[in-house]
Design an enzyme around this catalytic site. Sequence first.
Site, mmCIF file in Angstrom:
data_model
loop_
_atom_site.group_PDB
_atom_site.id
_atom_site.type_symbol
_atom_site.label_atom_id
_atom_site.label_comp_id
_atom_site.label_asym_id
_atom_site.label_seq_id
_atom_site.Cartn_x
_atom_site.Cartn_y
_atom_site.Cartn_z
ATOM 1 C CD GLN A 144 -2.866 -0.519 -0.180
ATOM 2 O OE1 GLN A 144 -3.203 0.406 -0.564
ATOM 3 N NE2 GLN A 144 -3.439 -1.624 -0.875
ATOM 4 C CB SER A 145 4.270 2.034 -1.204
ATOM 5 O OG SER A 145 5.000 3.082 -1.804
ATOM 6 C CG ASN A 146 0.794 6.649 0.611
ATOM 7 O OD1 ASN A 146 -0.347 6.758 0.216
ATOM 8 N ND2 ASN A 146 1.127 7.114 1.554
ATOM 9 C CD GLN A 147 8.882 7.009 -2.535
ATOM 10 O OE1 GLN A 147 8.981 7.492 -1.349
ATOM 11 N NE2 GLN A 147 10.203 7.108 -3.097
ATOM 12 C CB SER A 148 4.235 2.204 -5.108
ATOM 13 O OG SER A 148 5.297 1.353 -4.389
#
Length: 336
Positions: free
Chosen positions: A85-89
């Site tokens: 659930q990475s925002n950066q991804s």
Amino acid sequence: MPIIERSALRERLNTLPRLSLATLPTPLQNLDRFSDFIEGPSLYMKREDLTGMAMGGNKIREFEYQIAQAVERGCDVLVHSAGAQSNQSRVTAAVAAKLGLQAIIVGRRDAHAQRQGNLLLTQLFGAEVYLPAIEDQAKAVAAKMDALRAAGHKPFHTSTDARAYRAIAYVDGALELLEQIEAQNLRPDALYLCSGAYTHVGLVLAFKALGIALRVVGISPSPRDDSAAAASHVALAQECAQILDLDLDFAPQDFESYAAFVGADYGVVTEGSREAIHLLARREGLLLDPSYTGKAMAGLLAHVRAGWWQKGQTLIFVHTGGTPALFAYADELGLD
Ligand SMILES: *Cc1c(COP(=O)(O)O)cnc(C)c1O
């Protein structure tokens, strides 16, 4: 003592390559119904969740400077590797789409790897997504980088390459915030934020360079040793000062941060973060996220309840974004 004037600092930033991704300035808003509830300091929020592109967050502002470096270097693939659930991804995938670059995301099969929230959006933005088992992730991303290079690509890893430029972006963010503080006639006693590294370091660097004594309190989203974190922030700040040609010396005391509100682990909801998410939703119609801002706000609340801050004082909370992850946490938000 200031070592540089605001306009001169602005000029130094202007010499650096920068992409236009964010909708700026982001608002600085008063949370009066929440402030009433805590019966303590008056709380304002700097809405970095509203940077616009791809559902926003602090990475959009950071990428204006960091991904500009990828473009300068002629990179053709943006790579990122973090939790499912990475925002950066999500932001890596969206910015690659906008720039016509390839995006490769090496996530992991953790507890939130369902096709929801950030993972759903990362795929929608067209990234090639891999979700190896947690213990295979580091090897998988290293192998991916090697394979890309061997095939003649120039990959750019958004966690490690030109990372100091993410903090530089928040020197810019600090200048924006200072103007808003003045326009609204505020006298903040402290700034709270979820502190990975970059936003925190950029803000502290700007205030120090401008001679502004504003306390910055970071709350860590992941388990770490607070003094080790401060030491590594010093090194990052020193690197940024060099890029901006500023004669500054940092000490660990410049970086106040607390890992006490993480709970069981990174990305695991705590009682405090659940309370903070509910309170802001129900008193302000405002969304926090489970991994970062929920925990940072839980830290702020705990400090208010412990008497650190009182009526008549003013706090600014920097909302760093992350709200798309909420959709992957439906079962943990305590809604029955
Ligand atoms: C990445 C992230 C942070 C930490 O950001 P830094 O780049 O280390 O400042 C904080 N909050 C959210 C929502 C994030 O996505």
